[in-house]
Design a protein around this motif. Structure first.
Motif, PDB file in Angstrom:
ATOM      1  N   ALA A  19       0.830  -1.208   0.000  1.00 21.96           N
ATOM      2  CA  ALA A  19       0.000   0.000   0.000  1.00 21.96           C
ATOM      3  C   ALA A  19       0.865   1.259   0.000  1.00 21.96           C
ATOM      4  CB  ALA A  19      -0.932  -0.006   1.207  1.00 21.96           C
ATOM      5  N   ILE A  20       1.934   1.239   0.763  1.00 22.29           N
ATOM      6  CA  ILE A  20       2.845   2.388   0.808  1.00 22.29           C
ATOM      7  C   ILE A  20       3.480   2.612  -0.564  1.00 22.29           C
ATOM      8  CG2 ILE A  20       4.999   3.254   1.796  1.00 22.29           C
ATOM      9  CD1 ILE A  20       4.228   1.791   4.373  1.00 22.29           C
ATOM     10  N   LEU A  21       3.901   1.531  -1.214  1.00 19.64           N
ATOM     11  CA  LEU A  21       4.485   1.662  -2.548  1.00 19.64           C
ATOM     12  C   LEU A  21       3.464   2.202  -3.544  1.00 19.64           C
ATOM     13  CD1 LEU A  21       6.683  -1.538  -2.821  1.00 19.64           C
ATOM     14  CD2 LEU A  21       7.425   0.813  -2.574  1.00 19.64           C
ATOM     15  N   GLY A  22       2.223   1.757  -3.426  1.00 16.79           N
ATOM     16  CA  GLY A  22       1.173   2.258  -4.315  1.00 16.79           C
ATOM     17  C   GLY A  22       0.930   3.746  -4.137  1.00 16.79           C
ATOM     18  N   VAL A  23       0.925   4.187  -2.887  1.00 17.01           N
ATOM     19  CA  VAL A  23       0.737   5.619  -2.613  1.00 17.01           C
ATOM     20  C   VAL A  23       1.915   6.417  -3.157  1.00 17.01           C
ATOM     21  CG1 VAL A  23       0.616   7.339  -0.763  1.00 17.01           C
ATOM     22  CG2 VAL A  23      -0.766   5.262  -0.629  1.00 17.01           C
ATOM     23  N   LEU A  24       3.126   5.922  -2.948  1.00 14.53           N
ATOM     24  CA  LEU A  24       4.304   6.611  -3.469  1.00 14.53           C
ATOM     25  C   LEU A  24       4.269   6.705  -4.993  1.00 14.53           C
ATOM     26  CD1 LEU A  24       7.280   5.328  -1.291  1.00 14.53           C
ATOM     27  CD2 LEU A  24       6.409   7.655  -1.468  1.00 14.53           C
ATOM     28  N   LEU A  25       3.871   5.632  -5.657  1.00 19.41           N
ATOM     29  CA  LEU A  25       3.781   5.657  -7.114  1.00 19.41           C
ATOM     30  C   LEU A  25       2.765   6.691  -7.574  1.00 19.41           C
ATOM     31  CD1 LEU A  25       3.965   1.856  -7.963  1.00 19.41           C
ATOM     32  CD2 LEU A  25       5.710   3.596  -8.363  1.00 19.41           C
ATOM     33  N   VAL A  81      11.874   9.773 -12.518  1.00 15.21           N
ATOM     34  CA  VAL A  81      12.981   8.996 -11.947  1.00 15.21           C
ATOM     35  C   VAL A  81      12.554   8.322 -10.644  1.00 15.21           C
ATOM     36  CG1 VAL A  81      15.271   9.196 -10.892  1.00 15.21           C
ATOM     37  CG2 VAL A  81      14.797  10.314 -13.068  1.00 15.21           C
ATOM     38  N   LEU A  82      11.860   9.060  -9.783  1.00 20.80           N
ATOM     39  CA  LEU A  82      11.409   8.480  -8.515  1.00 20.80           C
ATOM     40  C   LEU A  82      10.348   7.402  -8.747  1.00 20.80           C
ATOM     41  CD1 LEU A  82      11.295  11.637  -6.235  1.00 20.80           C
ATOM     42  CD2 LEU A  82      12.920   9.751  -6.158  1.00 20.80           C
ATOM     43  N   PHE A  83       9.479   7.606  -9.740  1.00 17.39           N
ATOM     44  CA  PHE A  83       8.479   6.587 -10.081  1.00 17.39           C
ATOM     45  C   PHE A  83       9.173   5.299 -10.510  1.00 17.39           C
ATOM     46  CE2 PHE A  83       5.819   4.365 -13.123  1.00 17.39           C
ATOM     47  CZ  PHE A  83       4.647   4.229 -12.416  1.00 17.39           C
ATOM     48  N   LEU A  84      10.151   5.414 -11.386  1.00 19.81           N
ATOM     49  CA  LEU A  84      10.868   4.227 -11.855  1.00 19.81           C
ATOM     50  C   LEU A  84      11.632   3.546 -10.717  1.00 19.81           C
ATOM     51  CD1 LEU A  84      12.210   5.505 -15.280  1.00 19.81           C
ATOM     52  CD2 LEU A  84      10.351   3.890 -14.873  1.00 19.81           C
ATOM     53  N   ALA A  85      12.273   4.344  -9.869  1.00 15.65           N
ATOM     54  CA  ALA A  85      13.023   3.770  -8.748  1.00 15.65           C
ATOM     55  C   ALA A  85      12.095   3.036  -7.779  1.00 15.65           C
ATOM     56  CB  ALA A  85      13.793   4.867  -8.017  1.00 15.65           C
ATOM     57  N   PHE A 137      12.125  -0.952  -7.008  1.00 18.17           N
ATOM     58  CA  PHE A 137      12.255  -1.389  -5.620  1.00 18.17           C
ATOM     59  C   PHE A 137      11.111  -2.331  -5.237  1.00 18.17           C
ATOM     60  CE2 PHE A 137      11.137  -0.800  -1.128  1.00 18.17           C
ATOM     61  CZ  PHE A 137      12.312  -1.252  -0.542  1.00 18.17           C
ATOM     62  N   GLY A 138       9.889  -1.971  -5.604  1.00 19.82           N
ATOM     63  CA  GLY A 138       8.740  -2.814  -5.298  1.00 19.82           C
ATOM     64  C   GLY A 138       8.793  -4.147  -6.008  1.00 19.82           C
ATOM     65  N   TRP A 139       9.251  -4.140  -7.262  1.00 19.52           N
ATOM     66  CA  TRP A 139       9.343  -5.366  -8.045  1.00 19.52           C
ATOM     67  C   TRP A 139      10.391  -6.302  -7.446  1.00 19.52           C
ATOM     68  CZ3 TRP A 139      13.199  -7.056 -11.677  1.00 19.52           C
ATOM     69  CH2 TRP A 139      12.818  -8.162 -12.414  1.00 19.52           C
ATOM     70  N   VAL A 140      11.551  -5.760  -7.084  1.00 26.80           N
ATOM     71  CA  VAL A 140      12.609  -6.576  -6.491  1.00 26.80           C
ATOM     72  C   VAL A 140      12.177  -7.094  -5.127  1.00 26.80           C
ATOM     73  CG1 VAL A 140      14.946  -6.465  -5.521  1.00 26.80           C
ATOM     74  CG2 VAL A 140      14.477  -5.484  -7.764  1.00 26.80           C
ATOM     75  N   ARG A 141      11.572  -6.236  -4.341  1.00 22.67           N
ATOM     76  CA  ARG A 141      11.121  -6.621  -3.000  1.00 22.67           C
ATOM     77  C   ARG A 141      10.065  -7.723  -3.072  1.00 22.67           C
ATOM     78  NH1 ARG A 141      12.571  -4.984   2.338  1.00 22.67           N
ATOM     79  NH2 ARG A 141      10.706  -5.269   3.562  1.00 22.67           N
TER      80      ARG A 141
END
Length: 52
Positions: free
Chosen positions: A3-9, A34-38, A42-46
Protein backbone atom coordinates in the motif's frame (compact mmCIF):
# COMPACT_ATOMS: atom_id res chain seq x y z
CA UNK A 1 4.22 -2.43 2.37
CA UNK A 2 2.43 -2.77 -0.94
CA UNK A 3 0.00 0.00 0.00
CA UNK A 4 2.84 2.39 0.81
CA UNK A 5 4.49 1.66 -2.55
CA UNK A 6 1.17 2.26 -4.32
CA UNK A 7 0.74 5.62 -2.61
CA UNK A 8 4.30 6.61 -3.47
CA UNK A 9 3.78 5.66 -7.11
CA UNK A 10 0.64 7.77 -7.21
CA UNK A 11 2.47 10.74 -5.68
CA UNK A 12 5.31 10.45 -8.23
CA UNK A 13 2.80 10.38 -11.09
CA UNK A 14 1.14 13.55 -9.77
CA UNK A 15 4.53 15.26 -9.42
CA UNK A 16 5.51 14.31 -12.96
CA UNK A 17 2.21 15.52 -14.43
CA UNK A 18 2.47 18.81 -12.56
CA UNK A 19 5.99 19.22 -13.89
CA UNK A 20 4.76 18.82 -17.47
CA UNK A 21 1.67 21.02 -17.00
CA UNK A 22 3.36 23.97 -15.30
CA UNK A 23 5.75 25.63 -17.74
CA UNK A 24 9.30 25.88 -16.48
CA UNK A 25 9.04 22.96 -14.11
CA UNK A 26 10.29 20.27 -16.47
CA UNK A 27 12.90 19.41 -13.83
CA UNK A 28 10.04 18.45 -11.51
CA UNK A 29 8.67 16.10 -14.16
CA UNK A 30 12.08 14.48 -14.59
CA UNK A 31 12.45 13.99 -10.83
CA UNK A 32 8.92 12.53 -10.67
CA UNK A 33 9.67 10.08 -13.48
CA UNK A 34 12.98 9.00 -11.95
CA UNK A 35 11.41 8.48 -8.52
CA UNK A 36 8.48 6.59 -10.08
CA UNK A 37 10.87 4.23 -11.85
CA UNK A 38 13.02 3.77 -8.75
CA UNK A 39 9.99 2.99 -6.59
CA UNK A 40 8.64 0.56 -9.21
CA UNK A 41 11.95 -1.29 -9.41
CA UNK A 42 12.25 -1.39 -5.62
CA UNK A 43 8.74 -2.81 -5.30
CA UNK A 44 9.34 -5.37 -8.05
CA UNK A 45 12.61 -6.58 -6.49
CA UNK A 46 11.12 -6.62 -3.00
CA UNK A 47 8.11 -8.60 -4.19
CA UNK A 48 10.27 -11.16 -5.98
CA UNK A 49 12.44 -11.76 -2.91
CA UNK A 50 9.46 -12.22 -0.57
CA UNK A 51 7.92 -14.93 -2.76
CA UNK A 52 10.83 -17.33 -2.18
Amino acid sequence: MLAILGVLLLVWIVVAVLGFVIKGLIWLAIIGIVLFLATSIFGWVRRKTTRR
